[in-house]
Design a protein around this motif. Structure first.
Motif, PDB file in Angstrom:
ATOM      1  N   TYR A 267      38.811  43.036  45.873  1.00 32.82           N
ATOM      2  CA  TYR A 267      37.956  44.167  45.544  1.00 32.82           C
ATOM      3  C   TYR A 267      37.071  44.555  46.732  1.00 32.82           C
ATOM      4  CZ  TYR A 267      34.559  47.051  43.059  1.00 32.82           C
ATOM      5  OH  TYR A 267      33.753  48.087  42.665  1.00 32.82           O
ATOM      6  N   ALA A 268      36.534  43.536  47.406  1.00 26.14           N
ATOM      7  CA  ALA A 268      35.586  43.775  48.499  1.00 26.14           C
ATOM      8  C   ALA A 268      36.267  43.966  49.853  1.00 26.14           C
ATOM      9  CB  ALA A 268      34.585  42.614  48.575  1.00 26.14           C
ATOM     10  N   GLY A 269      37.584  43.830  49.891  1.00 26.97           N
ATOM     11  CA  GLY A 269      38.297  44.034  51.152  1.00 26.97           C
ATOM     12  C   GLY A 269      38.147  42.900  52.136  1.00 26.97           C
ATOM     13  N   ARG A 270      38.056  41.709  51.644  1.00 27.45           N
ATOM     14  CA  ARG A 270      37.856  40.528  52.498  1.00 27.45           C
ATOM     15  C   ARG A 270      39.200  39.831  52.755  1.00 27.45           C
ATOM     16  NH1 ARG A 270      32.894  42.381  53.790  1.00 27.45           N
ATOM     17  NH2 ARG A 270      31.435  42.201  52.054  1.00 27.45           N
ATOM     18  N   THR A 271      39.967  40.377  53.690  1.00 27.36           N
ATOM     19  CA  THR A 271      41.331  39.925  53.936  1.00 27.36           C
ATOM     20  C   THR A 271      41.399  38.464  54.356  1.00 27.36           C
ATOM     21  OG1 THR A 271      41.868  42.179  54.601  1.00 27.36           O
ATOM     22  CG2 THR A 271      43.477  40.481  55.157  1.00 27.36           C
ATOM     23  N   ASP A 272      40.546  38.036  55.264  1.00 31.96           N
ATOM     24  CA  ASP A 272      40.603  36.644  55.728  1.00 31.96           C
ATOM     25  C   ASP A 272      40.263  35.670  54.613  1.00 31.96           C
ATOM     26  OD1 ASP A 272      41.428  37.410  58.253  1.00 31.96           O
ATOM     27  OD2 ASP A 272      39.398  37.435  59.078  1.00 31.96           O
ATOM     28  N   ALA A 273      39.299  36.012  53.795  1.00 33.58           N
ATOM     29  CA  ALA A 273      38.960  35.156  52.651  1.00 33.58           C
ATOM     30  C   ALA A 273      40.142  35.093  51.689  1.00 33.58           C
ATOM     31  CB  ALA A 273      37.710  35.664  51.944  1.00 33.58           C
ATOM     32  N   ALA A 274      40.769  36.237  51.428  1.00 26.56           N
ATOM     33  CA  ALA A 274      41.935  36.274  50.536  1.00 26.56           C
ATOM     34  C   ALA A 274      43.056  35.400  51.084  1.00 26.56           C
ATOM     35  CB  ALA A 274      42.406  37.714  50.355  1.00 26.56           C
ATOM     36  N   LYS A 275      43.278  35.470  52.380  1.00 26.96           N
ATOM     37  CA  LYS A 275      44.332  34.667  53.010  1.00 26.96           C
ATOM     38  C   LYS A 275      44.060  33.172  52.812  1.00 26.96           C
ATOM     39  CE  LYS A 275      45.578  36.479  56.753  1.00 26.96           C
ATOM     40  NZ  LYS A 275      45.649  37.011  58.116  1.00 26.96           N
ATOM     41  N   LEU A 276      42.831  32.757  53.010  1.00 30.34           N
ATOM     42  CA  LEU A 276      42.465  31.349  52.803  1.00 30.34           C
ATOM     43  C   LEU A 276      42.696  30.921  51.353  1.00 30.34           C
ATOM     44  CD1 LEU A 276      39.157  31.229  54.860  1.00 30.34           C
ATOM     45  CD2 LEU A 276      41.191  29.842  55.308  1.00 30.34           C
ATOM     46  N   LEU A 277      42.328  31.763  50.428  1.00 31.37           N
ATOM     47  CA  LEU A 277      42.494  31.443  49.008  1.00 31.37           C
ATOM     48  C   LEU A 277      43.972  31.310  48.648  1.00 31.37           C
ATOM     49  CD1 LEU A 277      39.743  33.847  47.756  1.00 31.37           C
ATOM     50  CD2 LEU A 277      39.689  31.354  47.510  1.00 31.37           C
ATOM     51  N   ILE A 278      44.792  32.202  49.176  1.00 26.01           N
ATOM     52  CA  ILE A 278      46.231  32.129  48.927  1.00 26.01           C
ATOM     53  C   ILE A 278      46.797  30.845  49.521  1.00 26.01           C
ATOM     54  CG2 ILE A 278      48.458  33.203  49.481  1.00 26.01           C
ATOM     55  CD1 ILE A 278      46.933  35.942  49.235  1.00 26.01           C
ATOM     56  N   GLU A 279      46.344  30.488  50.719  1.00 23.74           N
ATOM     57  CA  GLU A 279      46.791  29.242  51.366  1.00 23.74           C
ATOM     58  C   GLU A 279      46.406  28.012  50.549  1.00 23.74           C
ATOM     59  OE1 GLU A 279      45.078  29.446  55.284  1.00 23.74           O
ATOM     60  OE2 GLU A 279      46.488  31.005  55.932  1.00 23.74           O
ATOM     61  N   HIS A 280      45.373  28.136  49.745  1.00 22.56           N
ATOM     62  CA  HIS A 280      44.919  27.019  48.904  1.00 22.56           C
ATOM     63  C   HIS A 280      45.403  27.171  47.451  1.00 22.56           C
ATOM     64  CE1 HIS A 280      42.437  25.993  52.351  1.00 22.56           C
ATOM     65  NE2 HIS A 280      42.307  24.810  51.799  1.00 22.56           N
ATOM     66  N   ASN A 281      46.473  27.923  47.314  1.00 22.12           N
ATOM     67  CA  ASN A 281      47.216  28.013  46.043  1.00 22.12           C
ATOM     68  C   ASN A 281      46.446  28.625  44.882  1.00 22.12           C
ATOM     69  OD1 ASN A 281      49.570  26.835  47.210  1.00 22.12           O
ATOM     70  ND2 ASN A 281      48.525  24.861  47.104  1.00 22.12           N
ATOM     71  N   ILE A 282      45.598  29.591  45.157  1.00 21.80           N
ATOM     72  CA  ILE A 282      44.973  30.307  44.053  1.00 21.80           C
ATOM     73  C   ILE A 282      46.066  31.094  43.334  1.00 21.80           C
ATOM     74  CG2 ILE A 282      44.377  32.421  45.331  1.00 21.80           C
ATOM     75  CD1 ILE A 282      41.614  32.263  43.795  1.00 21.80           C
ATOM     76  N   ASP A 283      45.906  31.304  42.067  1.00 23.32           N
ATOM     77  CA  ASP A 283      46.876  32.060  41.280  1.00 23.32           C
ATOM     78  C   ASP A 283      46.749  33.542  41.638  1.00 23.32           C
ATOM     79  OD1 ASP A 283      48.483  33.318  39.408  1.00 23.32           O
ATOM     80  OD2 ASP A 283      47.503  32.420  37.661  1.00 23.32           O
ATOM     81  N   ILE A 284      47.696  34.043  42.421  1.00 26.01           N
ATOM     82  CA  ILE A 284      47.592  35.438  42.877  1.00 26.01           C
ATOM     83  C   ILE A 284      47.866  36.432  41.757  1.00 26.01           C
ATOM     84  CG2 ILE A 284      48.138  34.865  45.269  1.00 26.01           C
ATOM     85  CD1 ILE A 284      50.901  36.118  44.817  1.00 26.01           C
ATOM     86  N   ASN A 285      48.434  35.950  40.667  1.00 27.16           N
ATOM     87  CA  ASN A 285      48.769  36.841  39.553  1.00 27.16           C
ATOM     88  C   ASN A 285      47.823  36.718  38.362  1.00 27.16           C
ATOM     89  OD1 ASN A 285      51.123  38.032  40.766  1.00 27.16           O
ATOM     90  ND2 ASN A 285      52.074  36.039  40.537  1.00 27.16           N
ATOM     91  N   LYS A 286      46.740  35.985  38.531  1.00 27.46           N
ATOM     92  CA  LYS A 286      45.772  35.818  37.447  1.00 27.46           C
ATOM     93  C   LYS A 286      45.217  37.180  37.040  1.00 27.46           C
ATOM     94  CE  LYS A 286      42.551  33.434  35.110  1.00 27.46           C
ATOM     95  NZ  LYS A 286      42.875  32.908  33.822  1.00 27.46           N
ATOM     96  N   GLN A 287      45.227  37.421  35.737  1.00 30.22           N
ATOM     97  CA  GLN A 287      44.720  38.691  35.235  1.00 30.22           C
ATOM     98  C   GLN A 287      43.321  38.508  34.659  1.00 30.22           C
ATOM     99  OE1 GLN A 287      48.600  39.522  32.997  1.00 30.22           O
ATOM    100  NE2 GLN A 287      47.872  41.579  33.520  1.00 30.22           N
TER     101      GLN A 287
END
Length: 159
Positions: free
Chosen positions: A76-96
């Protein structure tokens, strides 16, 4: 507000690291029920996000309002690097989200955060999940008139 959350809000990485080393609970909610990881991701404090994740921050933590994950907040906030780190740490990218059914991809589309859309598409975000109002990410992008995002999603669907 917890000492850890105060340090996060001030983007004070050395203090965050010191608090973690001294046993601060990286998952302790503050008085507003905000989770440290969600707040750091929303603000785009990438080094703090990384420190929290390395210290065992819970990637399933959600914000008190929309019950959105740290990835939703970053998208939402446009924080690409933070998003990348979260994905690398297996956050559920499809969580609704429970209220609107938005995924992080929906949130990135909403705010026209093209780099995050690209990141989520590369991470194989589910393009078939519908928001509570019945919109897939492609339909949502069309409704928001996000031409570049529409093309990105269509290319992903084709390829």
């Amino acid at each position: 507000m917890t000492a850890l959350m105060t340090a996060i809000n001030r983007n004070n990485l050395p203090l965050v690291e010191e608090l973690i080393q001294n046993g601060a609970d990286v998952n302790e909610l503050d008085g507003n029920q905000d989770a440290p990881l969600v707040m750091a991701a929303y603000k785009g404090y990438d080094k703090i996000v990384k420190a929290l994740l390395e210290a065992g921050a819970d990637v399933t933590a959600v914000d008190p309002g929309m019950k959105a994950t740290a990835l939703h907040a970053a998208a939402y906030a446009g924080r690409t690097d933070a998003a990348k780190l979260l994905i690398e740490h297996n956050i559920d990218i499809n969580k609704q989200g429970p209220y609107n059914g938005y995924t992080a991809l929906h949130d990135a589309i909403w705010q026209d955060n093209i780099d995050i859309v690209k990141l989520l598409l590369a991470a194989n975000a589910n393009l078939n999940l519908l928001s509570h109002d019945g919109q897939s990410p492609l339909e949502f992008a069309k409704a928001k008139k996000r031409k570049e995002i529409i093309a990105l999603i269509q290319n992903k669907l084709i390829g």
